[in-house]
Design a protein around this motif. Structure first.
Motif, PDB file in Angstrom:
ATOM      1  N   ARG A 125      -5.550  15.442  -3.052  1.00 38.14           N
ATOM      2  CA  ARG A 125      -6.783  16.034  -2.524  1.00 38.14           C
ATOM      3  C   ARG A 125      -6.907  15.791  -1.019  1.00 38.14           C
ATOM      4  O   ARG A 125      -6.081  16.238  -0.250  1.00 38.14           O
ATOM      5  N   ASP A 126      -7.879  14.991  -0.585  1.00 33.03           N
ATOM      6  CA  ASP A 126      -8.058  14.733   0.851  1.00 33.03           C
ATOM      7  C   ASP A 126      -7.400  13.414   1.266  1.00 33.03           C
ATOM      8  O   ASP A 126      -7.753  12.838   2.282  1.00 33.03           O
ATOM      9  N   GLY A 127      -6.437  12.969   0.468  1.00 32.23           N
ATOM     10  CA  GLY A 127      -5.725  11.731   0.788  1.00 32.23           C
ATOM     11  C   GLY A 127      -6.336  10.539   0.094  1.00 32.23           C
ATOM     12  O   GLY A 127      -7.535  10.294   0.181  1.00 32.23           O
ATOM     13  N   VAL A 128      -5.503   9.798  -0.635  1.00 31.31           N
ATOM     14  CA  VAL A 128      -5.939   8.599  -1.350  1.00 31.31           C
ATOM     15  C   VAL A 128      -4.959   7.473  -1.036  1.00 31.31           C
ATOM     16  O   VAL A 128      -3.747   7.652  -1.159  1.00 31.31           O
ATOM     17  N   THR A 129      -5.473   6.344  -0.619  1.00 39.10           N
ATOM     18  CA  THR A 129      -4.638   5.161  -0.387  1.00 39.10           C
ATOM     19  C   THR A 129      -4.868   4.161  -1.504  1.00 39.10           C
ATOM     20  O   THR A 129      -6.012   3.906  -1.901  1.00 39.10           O
ATOM     21  N   LEU A 130      -3.773   3.606  -2.000  1.00 36.02           N
ATOM     22  CA  LEU A 130      -3.813   2.502  -2.972  1.00 36.02           C
ATOM     23  C   LEU A 130      -3.325   1.260  -2.265  1.00 36.02           C
ATOM     24  O   LEU A 130      -2.234   1.252  -1.700  1.00 36.02           O
ATOM     25  N   ALA A 131      -4.133   0.204  -2.290  1.00 36.88           N
ATOM     26  CA  ALA A 131      -3.774  -1.080  -1.675  1.00 36.88           C
ATOM     27  C   ALA A 131      -3.860  -2.155  -2.750  1.00 36.88           C
ATOM     28  O   ALA A 131      -4.946  -2.437  -3.249  1.00 36.88           O
ATOM     29  N   ARG A 132      -2.723  -2.744  -3.078  1.00 35.40           N
ATOM     30  CA  ARG A 132      -2.637  -3.767  -4.148  1.00 35.40           C
ATOM     31  C   ARG A 132      -2.504  -5.143  -3.517  1.00 35.40           C
ATOM     32  O   ARG A 132      -1.628  -5.396  -2.692  1.00 35.40           O
ATOM     33  N   ARG A 133      -3.383  -6.033  -3.904  1.00 31.03           N
ATOM     34  CA  ARG A 133      -3.385  -7.391  -3.344  1.00 31.03           C
ATOM     35  C   ARG A 133      -2.160  -8.180  -3.823  1.00 31.03           C
ATOM     36  O   ARG A 133      -1.859  -8.227  -5.016  1.00 31.03           O
ATOM     37  N   ARG A 134      -1.436  -8.756  -2.877  1.00 29.70           N
ATOM     38  CA  ARG A 134      -0.261  -9.547  -3.215  1.00 29.70           C
ATOM     39  C   ARG A 134      -0.665 -10.878  -3.861  1.00 29.70           C
ATOM     40  O   ARG A 134      -1.731 -11.390  -3.640  1.00 29.70           O
ATOM     41  N   SER A 154       0.818  -1.211   0.000  1.00 31.04           N
ATOM     42  CA  SER A 154       0.000   0.000   0.000  1.00 31.04           C
ATOM     43  C   SER A 154       0.850   1.258   0.000  1.00 31.04           C
ATOM     44  O   SER A 154       2.014   1.252   0.418  1.00 31.04           O
ATOM     45  N   VAL A 155       0.228   2.329  -0.484  1.00 26.42           N
ATOM     46  CA  VAL A 155       0.838   3.652  -0.430  1.00 26.42           C
ATOM     47  C   VAL A 155      -0.276   4.666  -0.200  1.00 26.42           C
ATOM     48  O   VAL A 155      -1.340   4.583  -0.815  1.00 26.42           O
ATOM     49  N   MET A 156      -0.036   5.583   0.733  1.00 27.69           N
ATOM     50  CA  MET A 156      -0.968   6.680   0.988  1.00 27.69           C
ATOM     51  C   MET A 156      -0.429   7.932   0.298  1.00 27.69           C
ATOM     52  O   MET A 156       0.724   8.306   0.509  1.00 27.69           O
ATOM     53  N   LEU A 157      -1.260   8.550  -0.519  1.00 23.45           N
ATOM     54  CA  LEU A 157      -0.841   9.693  -1.318  1.00 23.45           C
ATOM     55  C   LEU A 157      -1.573  10.959  -0.873  1.00 23.45           C
ATOM     56  O   LEU A 157      -2.787  10.915  -0.619  1.00 23.45           O
ATOM     57  N   PRO A 158      -0.877  12.103  -0.797  1.00 23.29           N
ATOM     58  CA  PRO A 158      -1.545  13.358  -0.440  1.00 23.29           C
ATOM     59  C   PRO A 158      -2.241  13.978  -1.642  1.00 23.29           C
ATOM     60  O   PRO A 158      -1.999  15.128  -2.020  1.00 23.29           O
TER      61      PRO A 158
END
Length: 215
Positions: free
Chosen positions: A206-215, A200-204
């Protein structure tokens, strides 16, 4: 707390692929029809990000939790591979009546299936098979941890969950804020950070977006 300075926001929009006429019309109608909640609509740059992520994943099966007036639905559906399908979950007939009209105008009605019901009920009724390619969570924050768990268990390897509003206007980093929504988003953020099922990575953004990629 300003996550994105207005001057930076304008610069970002000026240097991103712009929204087309249909999306601009949808955004304008949403602001006119629902001036108070219109801020729930994703921005043009975030919409472009959703389309790009959907294409990069090669998604054919997508789920959206929180439709509002359908802007993000259009962005996701436009990125789907041929024969793709988006399951869109919401509880409001009023908001999604606008969404349905614009999906029709965008030529996407056949690709988007709307379920008007509590999203948890819709997600829990889905088969347990890991076949979801992409999911977008942008709904009631109190249920974020539950939405995440229902979706991550159904995400195929390499599939992606995109979660909006993970910074909550910066309130997640302020220990004096103890509202239910803030606590739930903090809980989900901590769960994802420690979840060995995903990268996962949390990106700033707008109001914050997290991308979570299934292993």
């Amino acid at each position: 707390m300003d996550i994105v300075d207005p001057a930076v926001s304008d610069y970002v929009l000026a240097h991103s692929t712009p929204a087309d006429d249909l999306l601009r019309e949808l955004a304008a109608e949403t602001r006119e029809a629902f001036p108070d909640p219109s801020g729930m609509q994703v921005s043009a740059d975030e919409g472009q990000l959703l389309t790009m992520l959907t294409r990069l994943v090669g998604a054919r099966r997508a789920v959206e939790v929180g439709v509002f007036t359908g802007y993000s639905s259009i962005c996701i559906a436009r990125g789907l591979a041929a024969g793709g399908h988006l399951l869109a979950c919401d509880v409001s007939d009023e908001w999604t009546s606008i969404a349905r009209r614009y999906w029709q105008l965008a030529g996407l009605s056949e690709q988007i299936e709307l379920r008007i019901a509590p999203a948890l009920d819709t997600l829990r009724a889905l088969a347990a098979d890991r076949v979801i390619d992409l999911a977008f969570i942008d709904a009631d924050k109190g249920n974020y941890p539950l939405y995440y768990e229902e979706l991550v268990t159904r995400l195929r390897p390499g599939g992606l969950i995109v979660i909006d509003n993970v910074l909550m206007g910066g309130e997640v980093v302020d220990p004096t804020f103890h509202g239910g929504s803030i606590v739930a988003v903090r809980e989900m953020n901590d769960i994802i950070a420690g979840d060995d099922r995903v990268d996962s990575v949390m990106l700033p953004v707008r109001d914050g977006v997290t991308l979570a990629r299934r292993r």
